[in-house]
Motif scaffolding. Structure first.
Motif, PDB file in Angstrom:
ATOM      1  N   ALA A  67      22.064  -3.735  27.502  1.00 43.83           N
ATOM      2  CA  ALA A  67      21.049  -3.302  28.473  1.00 43.83           C
ATOM      3  C   ALA A  67      21.254  -1.826  28.820  1.00 43.83           C
ATOM      4  O   ALA A  67      20.317  -1.025  28.751  1.00 43.83           O
ATOM      5  N   GLY A  68      22.493  -1.470  29.161  1.00 39.69           N
ATOM      6  CA  GLY A  68      22.767  -0.084  29.571  1.00 39.69           C
ATOM      7  C   GLY A  68      22.624   0.898  28.414  1.00 39.69           C
ATOM      8  O   GLY A  68      21.990   1.949  28.552  1.00 39.69           O
ATOM      9  N   GLY A  69      23.192   0.549  27.276  1.00 38.87           N
ATOM     10  CA  GLY A  69      23.249   1.497  26.159  1.00 38.87           C
ATOM     11  C   GLY A  69      21.950   1.648  25.404  1.00 38.87           C
ATOM     12  O   GLY A  69      21.681   2.709  24.833  1.00 38.87           O
ATOM     13  N   LEU A  70      21.123   0.591  25.366  1.00 37.72           N
ATOM     14  CA  LEU A  70      19.904   0.669  24.550  1.00 37.72           C
ATOM     15  C   LEU A  70      18.641   0.906  25.374  1.00 37.72           C
ATOM     16  O   LEU A  70      17.709   1.562  24.918  1.00 37.72           O
ATOM     17  N   ASP A  85      27.122  11.321  20.189  1.00 36.61           N
ATOM     18  CA  ASP A  85      28.348  10.931  19.486  1.00 36.61           C
ATOM     19  C   ASP A  85      29.315  10.216  20.422  1.00 36.61           C
ATOM     20  O   ASP A  85      29.947   9.219  20.047  1.00 36.61           O
ATOM     21  N   THR A  86      29.433  10.741  21.661  1.00 33.28           N
ATOM     22  CA  THR A  86      30.334  10.092  22.636  1.00 33.28           C
ATOM     23  C   THR A  86      29.803   8.699  22.969  1.00 33.28           C
ATOM     24  O   THR A  86      30.562   7.718  23.038  1.00 33.28           O
ATOM     25  N   THR A  88      28.010   6.772  21.098  1.00 32.33           N
ATOM     26  CA  THR A  88      28.252   5.895  19.952  1.00 32.33           C
ATOM     27  C   THR A  88      29.716   5.461  19.901  1.00 32.33           C
ATOM     28  O   THR A  88      30.038   4.309  19.602  1.00 32.33           O
ATOM     29  N   MET A  89      30.617   6.400  20.247  1.00 31.64           N
ATOM     30  CA  MET A  89      32.047   6.077  20.227  1.00 31.64           C
ATOM     31  C   MET A  89      32.377   5.025  21.306  1.00 31.64           C
ATOM     32  O   MET A  89      33.114   4.073  21.044  1.00 31.64           O
ATOM     33  N   ILE A  90      31.780   5.199  22.506  1.00 30.63           N
ATOM     34  CA  ILE A  90      32.012   4.216  23.589  1.00 30.63           C
ATOM     35  C   ILE A  90      31.492   2.841  23.135  1.00 30.63           C
ATOM     36  O   ILE A  90      32.170   1.818  23.296  1.00 30.63           O
ATOM     37  N   ALA A  91      30.281   2.848  22.509  1.00 31.33           N
ATOM     38  CA  ALA A  91      29.696   1.576  22.046  1.00 31.33           C
ATOM     39  C   ALA A  91      30.583   0.928  20.989  1.00 31.33           C
ATOM     40  O   ALA A  91      30.747  -0.295  20.951  1.00 31.33           O
ATOM     41  N   VAL A 152      22.162   4.166  16.015  1.00 30.26           N
ATOM     42  CA  VAL A 152      21.018   3.396  16.536  1.00 30.26           C
ATOM     43  C   VAL A 152      20.225   4.136  17.629  1.00 30.26           C
ATOM     44  O   VAL A 152      19.148   3.704  18.012  1.00 30.26           O
ATOM     45  N   LEU A 153      20.774   5.266  18.110  1.00 36.22           N
ATOM     46  CA  LEU A 153      20.169   5.879  19.304  1.00 36.22           C
ATOM     47  C   LEU A 153      18.819   6.546  19.049  1.00 36.22           C
ATOM     48  O   LEU A 153      18.089   6.832  20.001  1.00 36.22           O
TER      49      LEU A 153
END
Ligand code: HEM
Length: 224
Positions: A67-70, A85-86, A88-91, A152-153
């Motif tokens: 929910a938060g990331g997408l 990039d950050t 994506t790394m957290i994900a 995916v972003l």
């Protein structure tokens, strides 16, 4: 125009979301007494404790991350100093942890269901479909974290936002790898199935338990 892509990423999502909403209303109205998690704790405790704890922590954090990331646009993350990039790394790292736990937990719950005699004897086909569905969806999600490495972003994330804002942009999904597409389509199928399963318990999380007053039980003298 790609017909298969439009069917998978416009028609199917709206069909499943409609079944999800109407299905929950129908189930609530027609089967309110069956609206529960079908707990099997009284039949087997130990494996359930490990499987359900690992699974629930994993899946709840995974859903929160999705929910938060997408759903939140990348420009909001950029504004607070988290670039693509950050992000994506957290994900990636949280995906290993939470996604891995959701997958491992669902596998443990499925193993328990097929190996414990009492659980097997009381299981419905519906219980197997639910757990196998969860193993497939979380398994593919975890596979994508570990092996996918697809950005995916600027594809999947804006596509999901285009669906929830009713301005579908299926063309964003054209270049997405197959394993991501199957993960999304199987998750949507599970969403459509959930109103007819024990997954309805998700909407009855006992939040009022925390602020409510203690209930004191006292034995009457006659019980002693
Ligand atoms: C909202 C927070 C949630 C709460 C409070 C909750 C609570 C529960 C409880 C009490 C059980 C019964 C465990 C037992 O047998 O005694 C259960 C089982 C289950 N829950 Fe949840 N749950 C939540 C969210 C979820 C989510 C998000 C999913 C999946 C998407 C899920 C999937 C399951 C499944 C598959 C079982 C059956 C496990 C088995 O017996 O094989 N739950 N849950």
């Amino acid at each position: 125009m790609n017909i298969a892509n439009n069917l998978a990423f416009v028609v199917f999502p709206y069909l499943m979301l409609t079944v999800f909403v109407v299905g929950h209303i129908y189930r609530y109205v027609t089967d309110s007494l069956g609206w529960n998690a079908r707990s099997s704790e009284f039949l087997e405790k130990k494996q359930l404790f490990y499987g359900a704890t690992i699974f629930h922590w994993g899946i709840l954090l995974t859903l929160l991350g999705h929910a938060g990331g997408l759903l939140i646009p990348q420009k909001v993350f950029d504004a607070v100093g988290i670039n693509g990039d950050t992000h994506t790394m957290i994900a990636y790292y949280t995906g290993w942890l939470a996604g891995g736990a959701a997958f491992a937990g669902s596998v443990l719950l499925l193993i328990r269901r097929v190996t414990r005699r009492r659980i097997k004897a009381t299981s419905l086909v519906n219980d197997y479909v639910t757990l196998i569905g969860l193993v497939i969806v979380t398994g593919l999600g975890f596979y994508n974290v570990v092996f996918g490495h697809f950005y995916v972003l600027d594809s999947v994330a804006p596509w999901i936002r285009s669906i929830v804002t009713f301005l579908p942009k299926p063309e964003l999904m054209l270049g997405v790898p197959l394993s991501y597409k199957v993960h999304i389509v199987s998750a949507l199928a599970l969403l459509g199935f959930s109103p007819f399963s024990r997954l309805v318990h998700i909407w009855s999380a006992p939040f009022t338990y925390f602020p409510r007053r203690w209930i004191l039980f006292r034995r009457s003298v006659a019980d002693l």
